[in-house]
Structures are given as C-alpha cells and as structure tokens.
Design a protein around this motif. Structure first.
Motif, PDB file in Angstrom:
ATOM      1  N   THR A 177     149.387  69.122  59.617  1.00 46.58           N
ATOM      2  CA  THR A 177     150.391  68.309  58.931  1.00 46.58           C
ATOM      3  C   THR A 177     151.086  67.389  59.934  1.00 46.58           C
ATOM      4  O   THR A 177     152.299  67.164  59.863  1.00 46.58           O
ATOM      5  N   VAL A 178     150.326  66.880  60.884  1.00 46.86           N
ATOM      6  CA  VAL A 178     150.844  65.956  61.895  1.00 46.86           C
ATOM      7  C   VAL A 178     150.753  64.538  61.326  1.00 46.86           C
ATOM      8  O   VAL A 178     149.674  64.087  60.952  1.00 46.86           O
ATOM      9  N   THR A 179     151.877  63.844  61.277  1.00 47.27           N
ATOM     10  CA  THR A 179     151.907  62.512  60.659  1.00 47.27           C
ATOM     11  C   THR A 179     152.420  61.423  61.592  1.00 47.27           C
ATOM     12  O   THR A 179     152.600  60.281  61.159  1.00 47.27           O
TER      13      THR A 179
ATOM     14  N   ARG B 142     152.754  71.440  73.937  1.00 54.87           N
ATOM     15  CA  ARG B 142     153.004  72.875  73.790  1.00 54.87           C
ATOM     16  C   ARG B 142     151.722  73.692  73.737  1.00 54.87           C
ATOM     17  O   ARG B 142     151.760  74.892  73.494  1.00 54.87           O
ATOM     18  N   GLY B 143     150.594  73.029  73.945  1.00 46.94           N
ATOM     19  CA  GLY B 143     149.344  73.767  74.088  1.00 46.94           C
ATOM     20  C   GLY B 143     148.455  73.848  72.871  1.00 46.94           C
ATOM     21  O   GLY B 143     147.535  74.674  72.839  1.00 46.94           O
ATOM     22  N   ALA B 144     148.684  73.014  71.856  1.00 48.02           N
ATOM     23  CA  ALA B 144     147.839  73.048  70.669  1.00 48.02           C
ATOM     24  C   ALA B 144     146.376  72.819  71.043  1.00 48.02           C
ATOM     25  O   ALA B 144     146.054  71.899  71.799  1.00 48.02           O
ATOM     26  N   ALA B 145     145.497  73.633  70.505  1.00 47.24           N
ATOM     27  CA  ALA B 145     144.070  73.523  70.807  1.00 47.24           C
ATOM     28  C   ALA B 145     143.402  72.417  70.011  1.00 47.24           C
ATOM     29  O   ALA B 145     142.322  71.956  70.380  1.00 47.24           O
ATOM     30  N   PHE B 146     144.023  72.020  68.907  1.00 48.14           N
ATOM     31  CA  PHE B 146     143.513  70.927  68.084  1.00 48.14           C
ATOM     32  C   PHE B 146     144.655  70.415  67.219  1.00 48.14           C
ATOM     33  O   PHE B 146     145.706  71.070  67.086  1.00 48.14           O
ATOM     34  N   VAL B 147     144.448  69.228  66.643  1.00 50.10           N
ATOM     35  CA  VAL B 147     145.452  68.595  65.783  1.00 50.10           C
ATOM     36  C   VAL B 147     144.792  68.203  64.472  1.00 50.10           C
ATOM     37  O   VAL B 147     143.665  67.693  64.464  1.00 50.10           O
ATOM     38  N   VAL B 148     145.497  68.445  63.377  1.00 50.91           N
ATOM     39  CA  VAL B 148     145.000  68.106  62.042  1.00 50.91           C
ATOM     40  C   VAL B 148     146.040  67.250  61.336  1.00 50.91           C
ATOM     41  O   VAL B 148     147.244  67.529  61.414  1.00 50.91           O
ATOM     42  N   THR B 149     145.590  66.205  60.661  1.00 49.57           N
ATOM     43  CA  THR B 149     146.515  65.326  59.950  1.00 49.57           C
ATOM     44  C   THR B 149     146.153  65.275  58.470  1.00 49.57           C
ATOM     45  O   THR B 149     144.986  65.445  58.115  1.00 49.57           O
ATOM     46  N   PRO B 150     147.123  65.023  57.583  1.00 50.41           N
ATOM     47  CA  PRO B 150     146.807  64.872  56.163  1.00 50.41           C
ATOM     48  C   PRO B 150     146.376  63.464  55.792  1.00 50.41           C
ATOM     49  O   PRO B 150     145.867  63.227  54.695  1.00 50.41           O
TER      50      PRO B 150
ATOM     51  N   VAL C 226     140.565  66.444  67.196  1.00 48.13           N
ATOM     52  CA  VAL C 226     141.494  65.959  66.175  1.00 48.13           C
ATOM     53  C   VAL C 226     140.735  65.759  64.874  1.00 48.13           C
ATOM     54  O   VAL C 226     139.605  65.261  64.867  1.00 48.13           O
ATOM     55  N   TYR C 227     141.361  66.166  63.777  1.00 49.54           N
ATOM     56  CA  TYR C 227     140.744  66.151  62.460  1.00 49.54           C
ATOM     57  C   TYR C 227     141.661  65.404  61.484  1.00 49.54           C
ATOM     58  O   TYR C 227     142.516  66.009  60.835  1.00 49.54           O
ATOM     59  N   PRO C 228     141.492  64.070  61.382  1.00 47.95           N
ATOM     60  CA  PRO C 228     142.347  63.299  60.474  1.00 47.95           C
ATOM     61  C   PRO C 228     141.891  63.417  59.031  1.00 47.95           C
ATOM     62  O   PRO C 228     140.691  63.464  58.739  1.00 47.95           O
TER      63      PRO C 228
END
Length: 224
Positions: A81-83, A94-102, A119-121
């Motif tokens: 839910t990264v926007t 902070r060490g996130a292994a991956f990022v997902v966006t809506p 990253v998974y948009p």
C-alpha cells in the motif's frame, strides 16, 4: 529467469529466491502492526514466508525493524500500500525486502530500482501494467485480480510476452493454482488466507490454510 532490460543503466530487480520457490505472498492488515508477530509465525509454520505489511495498518514503520530482528532470514518482509516515493524510501530505509503499490507510479518504481529492491506496482489495464513494467518493476501486480481472472494473463502475454505478473485482490486459496498454471510469478492473498487470524481465530487453522495454498501452488508449478 526474468528478462533483463535496459532501464537507463539499472538492472530490473529480480524477485527473491524465496518468492520464486514458495510463490505466495501473504498480505497482512490489522488494527496495529503490534499484532503481526504471531500471525507471521503461524504463516511461516505453514510455508508462506513472503509477508507484505500494508501501510493501511498503523505502526508498520515502527514494527518492521522489530519483526525483521525477530524472524531474521526465515521470512522476507516487505511493505505494501505504498503510494509515494516518501513512503517507499521510508520502507527501504527500515529494511523492507520488497515494495508493493496499489497503483502505477513510475517514480515509486524508480525509487526501488535505484536501490535494487524488488517492486510490484499495481494496475489493471494493459496501459497501467505496461507502464509499471517499462519503469522497471520486478513483476506487475494485477489488482483487483478477481475482476479479470487467470485468463487475463494469457491475453496480456499476447502483446507483452515478457511481462511478469503477480495477481492480488480477491484471490482465493482455490484460485491460486490457476494463476500459477497461467504463468504468474506468484499469488498474493489477504483475507482468504488470513481469515479470522486478527480477530482471535485459531492460529493453527491459519497454519493449515498456509500449508494448503502452498501445496496447491507447488503442484501447479510442477505441472506447468
């Protein structure tokens, strides 16, 4: 292996070996991220080891380092839910292994690719999905996947043969193998997998659901 494209000198971040093996991402939403640890432990016990912490839950940035220290390399923990670029950077710091966006925001994708983080948009239309892929996505998140179904992936592969896809939104445990058979990199599950885990439900039942979805996607992966 994912195709490597020229992204202005930056390689497309590859998915983790853990995700390519297990093929399931659990999407966690709760009142506060303090509730996450027992649920992550139950999921790990069932073989679901890629965990997405959604920013629609309070306290994610504070709890992420705590969870990373607690679980170490036994799971990978990303932020969803990264926007905005600001939130993406905060997650990565902070060490996130991956990022997902809506949604599809090329600036957010670039912020992750610059640091070599998967990253998974999210997107639904061919234009949105192609935009995310061209920006450097590891895979594009078809969202909400339940609106289109696994057959949509075959249609996308016509004009976009290299496109890597991860469906999310309304994907049930029983739906998961059809997406893998259709060629999805992995499947992303929220409520159908988590059930009542954040409402006092039996965490042993959650572990059993995790084992079931893993067995289904493992078999689908072997058959395709």
């Amino acid at each position: 292996m994912l195709p490597v494209h020229d992204l202005g000198g930056m390689p497309r971040p590859a998915p983790s070996a853990l995700l390519t093996t297990t093929k399931v991402v659990a999407v966690l939403r709760a009142a506060h991220a303090r509730e996450y640890a027992p649920v992550v432990e139950a999921l790990e016990g069932g073989g679901v080891r890629s965990i997405e912490l959604t920013l629609s839950t309070a306290g994610v940035f504070e709890e992420l380092p705590v969870l990373l220290e607690q679980f170490g390399s036994s799971v990978e923990i990303g932020v969803g839910t990264v926007t905005s670029v600001r939130d993406a950077e905060a997650a990565l710091d902070r060490g996130a292994a991956f990022v997902v966006t809506p949604t599809t925001d090329p600036a957010v994708v670039t912020a992750c690719t610059l640091r070599g983080v998967p990253v998974y948009p999210g997107g639904l239309t061919p234009t949105e999905l192609h935009t995310g892929w061209q920006a450097g996505a590891t895979a594009v998140k078809v969202f909400p996947a339940s609106v289109v179904g696994p057959g949509y992936l075959a249609q996308l592969r016509g004009p976009f043969p290299d496109l890597e896809v991860m469906p999310s939104g309304g994907v049930s445990i029983d739906d998961a193998p059809a997406w893998i058979t259709a060629g999805a990199l992995a499947v992303s599950l929220g409520g159908p997998l988590l059930g009542d885990a954040f409402a006092g439900g039996d965490l042993a039942d959650l572990t059993a659901r995790a084992r079931r979805v893993r067995a289904l996607v493992d078999q689908a992966g072997e058959d395709r």
